[in-house]
Design an enzyme around this catalytic site. Structure first.
Site, PDB file in Angstrom:
ATOM      1  N   ASP A 123      43.505  17.922  55.401  1.00  0.00           N
ATOM      2  CA  ASP A 123      43.576  19.355  55.972  1.00  0.00           C
ATOM      3  C   ASP A 123      42.352  20.105  55.263  1.00  0.00           C
ATOM      4  O   ASP A 123      41.750  21.140  55.846  1.00  0.00           O
ATOM      5  CB  ASP A 123      44.944  20.258  55.667  1.00  0.00           C
ATOM      6  CG  ASP A 123      45.764  19.749  56.415  1.00  0.00           C
ATOM      7  OD1 ASP A 123      45.784  19.072  57.861  1.00  0.00           O
ATOM      8  OD2 ASP A 123      46.855  19.907  56.163  1.00  0.00           O
ATOM      9  N   HIS A 141      47.393  20.816  50.697  1.00  0.00           N
ATOM     10  CA  HIS A 141      48.673  21.513  50.826  1.00  0.00           C
ATOM     11  C   HIS A 141      49.850  21.414  50.662  1.00  0.00           C
ATOM     12  O   HIS A 141      50.803  22.386  50.600  1.00  0.00           O
ATOM     13  CB  HIS A 141      48.334  22.919  51.961  1.00  0.00           C
ATOM     14  CG  HIS A 141      48.838  22.624  53.185  1.00  0.00           C
ATOM     15  ND1 HIS A 141      49.643  23.050  54.002  1.00  0.00           N
ATOM     16  CD2 HIS A 141      48.553  21.283  54.068  1.00  0.00           C
ATOM     17  CE1 HIS A 141      50.004  22.480  55.204  1.00  0.00           C
ATOM     18  NE2 HIS A 141      49.282  21.383  55.045  1.00  0.00           N
ATOM     19  N   GLU A 178      52.375  15.538  56.982  1.00  0.00           N
ATOM     20  CA  GLU A 178      52.551  16.428  57.896  1.00  0.00           C
ATOM     21  C   GLU A 178      52.629  15.818  59.305  1.00  0.00           C
ATOM     22  O   GLU A 178      51.700  15.229  59.554  1.00  0.00           O
ATOM     23  CB  GLU A 178      51.981  17.625  57.468  1.00  0.00           C
ATOM     24  CG  GLU A 178      52.557  18.948  58.436  1.00  0.00           C
ATOM     25  CD  GLU A 178      52.009  20.382  58.001  1.00  0.00           C
ATOM     26  OE1 GLU A 178      50.954  20.560  57.058  1.00  0.00           O
ATOM     27  OE2 GLU A 178      52.832  21.344  58.368  1.00  0.00           O
ATOM     28  N   HIS A 195      52.754  27.465  63.009  1.00  0.00           N
ATOM     29  CA  HIS A 195      53.571  28.054  61.934  1.00  0.00           C
ATOM     30  C   HIS A 195      53.449  29.378  61.681  1.00  0.00           C
ATOM     31  O   HIS A 195      53.495  30.040  60.525  1.00  0.00           O
ATOM     32  CB  HIS A 195      53.786  27.300  60.763  1.00  0.00           C
ATOM     33  CG  HIS A 195      53.773  25.624  60.862  1.00  0.00           C
ATOM     34  ND1 HIS A 195      53.062  24.868  59.935  1.00  0.00           N
ATOM     35  CD2 HIS A 195      54.054  25.061  61.894  1.00  0.00           C
ATOM     36  CE1 HIS A 195      53.381  23.553  60.509  1.00  0.00           C
ATOM     37  NE2 HIS A 195      54.042  23.689  61.496  1.00  0.00           N
ATOM     38  N   HIS A 242      41.365  18.399  60.966  1.00  0.00           N
ATOM     39  CA  HIS A 242      41.194  19.147  62.050  1.00  0.00           C
ATOM     40  C   HIS A 242      39.653  19.672  62.146  1.00  0.00           C
ATOM     41  O   HIS A 242      38.879  20.010  61.063  1.00  0.00           O
ATOM     42  CB  HIS A 242      41.944  20.421  61.742  1.00  0.00           C
ATOM     43  CG  HIS A 242      43.386  20.145  61.472  1.00  0.00           C
ATOM     44  ND1 HIS A 242      44.395  19.949  62.565  1.00  0.00           N
ATOM     45  CD2 HIS A 242      44.311  20.124  60.289  1.00  0.00           C
ATOM     46  CE1 HIS A 242      45.459  19.842  62.212  1.00  0.00           C
ATOM     47  NE2 HIS A 242      45.397  19.992  60.862  1.00  0.00           N
ATOM     48  N   TYR A 282      41.092  29.742  58.506  1.00  0.00           N
ATOM     49  CA  TYR A 282      42.076  28.374  58.264  1.00  0.00           C
ATOM     50  C   TYR A 282      42.369  28.476  56.643  1.00  0.00           C
ATOM     51  O   TYR A 282      43.466  28.380  56.302  1.00  0.00           O
ATOM     52  CB  TYR A 282      41.321  27.148  58.445  1.00  0.00           C
ATOM     53  CG  TYR A 282      42.093  25.747  58.145  1.00  0.00           C
ATOM     54  CD1 TYR A 282      42.887  25.340  59.382  1.00  0.00           C
ATOM     55  CD2 TYR A 282      41.647  25.347  57.078  1.00  0.00           C
ATOM     56  CE1 TYR A 282      43.319  23.842  58.963  1.00  0.00           C
ATOM     57  CE2 TYR A 282      42.427  23.914  56.863  1.00  0.00           C
ATOM     58  CZ  TYR A 282      43.021  23.298  57.761  1.00  0.00           C
ATOM     59  OH  TYR A 282      43.616  22.215  57.559  1.00  0.00           O
ATOM     60  N   ASP A 334      51.660  16.858  62.169  1.00  0.00           N
ATOM     61  CA  ASP A 334      50.441  16.650  63.041  1.00  0.00           C
ATOM     62  C   ASP A 334      49.472  15.616  62.818  1.00  0.00           C
ATOM     63  O   ASP A 334      48.716  15.317  63.533  1.00  0.00           O
ATOM     64  CB  ASP A 334      49.786  18.013  63.002  1.00  0.00           C
ATOM     65  CG  ASP A 334      49.522  18.448  61.483  1.00  0.00           C
ATOM     66  OD1 ASP A 334      50.234  18.242  60.614  1.00  0.00           O
ATOM     67  OD2 ASP A 334      48.407  19.403  61.413  1.00  0.00           O
ATOM     68  N   HIS A 341      47.972  12.462  54.545  1.00  0.00           N
ATOM     69  CA  HIS A 341      48.949  13.483  54.323  1.00  0.00           C
ATOM     70  C   HIS A 341      50.062  13.529  55.424  1.00  0.00           C
ATOM     71  O   HIS A 341      49.790  12.964  56.606  1.00  0.00           O
ATOM     72  CB  HIS A 341      48.110  14.666  54.927  1.00  0.00           C
ATOM     73  CG  HIS A 341      48.735  15.981  55.047  1.00  0.00           C
ATOM     74  ND1 HIS A 341      49.830  16.361  54.310  1.00  0.00           N
ATOM     75  CD2 HIS A 341      48.436  17.351  55.703  1.00  0.00           C
ATOM     76  CE1 HIS A 341      50.196  17.533  54.518  1.00  0.00           C
ATOM     77  NE2 HIS A 341      49.560  18.247  55.521  1.00  0.00           N
TER      78      HIS A 341
HETATM   79 FE1  FEO Z   1      49.047  20.000  56.800  1.00  0.00          FE
HETATM   80 FE2  FEO Z   1      47.183  19.528  59.556  1.00  0.00          FE
HETATM   81  O1  FEO Z   1      48.655  19.200  58.241  1.00  0.00           O
END
Ligand code: FEO
Length: 399
Positions: free
Chosen positions: A167, A148, A84, A28, A228, A195, A86, A82
């Site tokens: 995250d 986030h 999102e 992004h 991550h 990050y 990913d 989370h």
């Molecule tokens: Fe907010 Fe790794 O997704």
């Protein structure tokens, strides 16, 4: 596939079963120079539990790693920390495949998953501070709203002292190694800060509150397991301290000078400002948007005390590469910065003024009026740039 992708053991009861994305370079707008991982975790409790899943194209890798430990069909609970994509891109495919007894998420998570995937599968909401029994173990939940996303939550496994932190405390770093003590600390520092700056920074005040809440929660950690990058098992105090420090955004004697230039006039102004900064005792980072990426700029701004932005005027406006980095920076809401704008022009000279307006919207405190030079800076113009650098260094020294 099952004999290629293996799970990695954290403890006898907990395994990493995620995926390594060696090639991703854009998240992004954030350049992920070293790729990333999508971490998922398997808990071998009485009720076998999967914490988070992976990005859709990595579904087979996830299933293969799970299958190296247990039959995926034996998973009874899936926790989505989370929503999102990913981390949930293959969630519903996995649900269809293994038919778990229960899928849980935060209250906002259940809504967000519904809004994203439009599926009627029931996701059970869990409360902030609530617990879920896995039989011989339990998971405790802590909402981390807006860190986030509104749905984000931590899951804590007290029996193994593991915090599954979605995250948070993560980084985009693809490695064959899974733990922080196996990776060069300088890389961890750089990628962790990058990050934070590119993802977490807008919510810095919430990070400070969260770190305080974690500290007073009584939780103890043998592992912090983010979604991550590496799993923390050596320097857990260090990564928490980093989050406190980055969130505080305490200004330093460092200035970031960002610019775009057409015929090197604005560049000469930038260099003169940097010379003035350095001469007066401030560190200067001179970043041409022809060669630096916006996410590199944000990394440098994270611990800076001043942001100075310049552009040549093109068609009554700033250059597009400068508009790009300012748009990105504005969204990330860096705080506690002094600033100034500058730029060369041919006949109208709006760029430096437009930049000053945006810096004002970003709540960057102006040190001087926009500094302009027509066509090619004169010796006097450059002397003014040098003096601006000196002035910013002097003000930084007063902070
Ligand atoms: Fe907010 Fe790794 O997704």
């Amino acid at each position: 596939m099952a004999d290629i992708y293996k799970a990695v053991k954290l403890t006898d009861k907990v395994y990493w079963v995620g995926a390594i994305d060696w090639t991703i370079r854009d998240f992004h707008g954030y350049t992920t120079h070293r790729g990333s991982t999508y971490n998922a975790y398997l808990i071998l409790a009485d009720k076998i539990t999967l914490v988070d899943t992976v990005k859709a194209p990595f579904r087979e890798e996830l299933i293969s790693r799970i299958a190296s430990v247990v039959d995926p069909g034996d998973i009874e609970i899936i926790v989505s920390n989370h929503s999102e994509m990913d981390h949930t891109g293959c969630l519903y495919e996995l649900i269809d495949l293994i038919q778990p007894e229960q899928v849980v998420a935060s209250t906002m998570g259940t809504k967000t998953l519904g809004d994203i995937y439009h599926r009627d599968r029931t996701i059970t909401p869990v409360k902030d501070g609530g617990e879920l029994s896995l039989g011989n173990m339990r998971l405790r939940f802590m909402e981390t709203r807006m860190l986030h996303w509104p749905d984000s939550m931590f899951s804590y496994l007290p029996e193994e002292e593991i915090l599954f932190s979605h995250d948070a405390f993560g980084m985009h770093l693809a490695t064959a190694e899974r733990f922080d003590d196996e990776i060069d600390p300088a890389i961890l520092d750089y990628e962790g800060a990058t990050y934070f700056a590119n993802i977490i920074l807008p919510y810095a005040p919430l990070v400070t509150k969260l770190v305080n809440r974690v500290a007073s929660s009584g939780m103890t950690f043998k592992f912090i397991a983010p979604d991550h990058g590496p799993i923390w098992r050596r320097d857990i105090p260090g990564v928490i301290a980093n989050y406190s420090r980055w969130a505080a955004q305490k200004p330093t004697m460092k200035s970031v000078v960002v610019y775009g230039t057409m015929w090197h006039s604005t560049e000469r102004m930038a260099r003169a400002i940097c010379e003035g900064l350095a001469a007066a005792g401030a560190a200067a980072k001179c970043m041409s948007m022809e060669v630096f990426h916006r996410s590199d700029v944000v990394y440098e701004v994270l611990d800076a005390g001043a942001l100075i932005v310049g552009s040549s005027t093109l068609n009554n406006n700033m250059l597009p590469q400068v508009a790009d980095v300012l748009t990105y920076l504005k969204g990330l809401r860096p705080a506690n910065l002094l600033g100034a704008s500058f730029g060369s022009y041919g006949w109208s000279g709006e760029a430096a003024v437009h930049i000053a307006d945006i810096l004002k919207e970003m709540k960057v405190s102006p040190v001087a009026e926009p500094l302009k030079a027509q066509h090619v800076p004169t010796r006097e113009d450059l002397r003014k740039c040098y003096a601006l650098g000196e002035e910013i260094a002097r003000k930084l020294g007063e902070k």
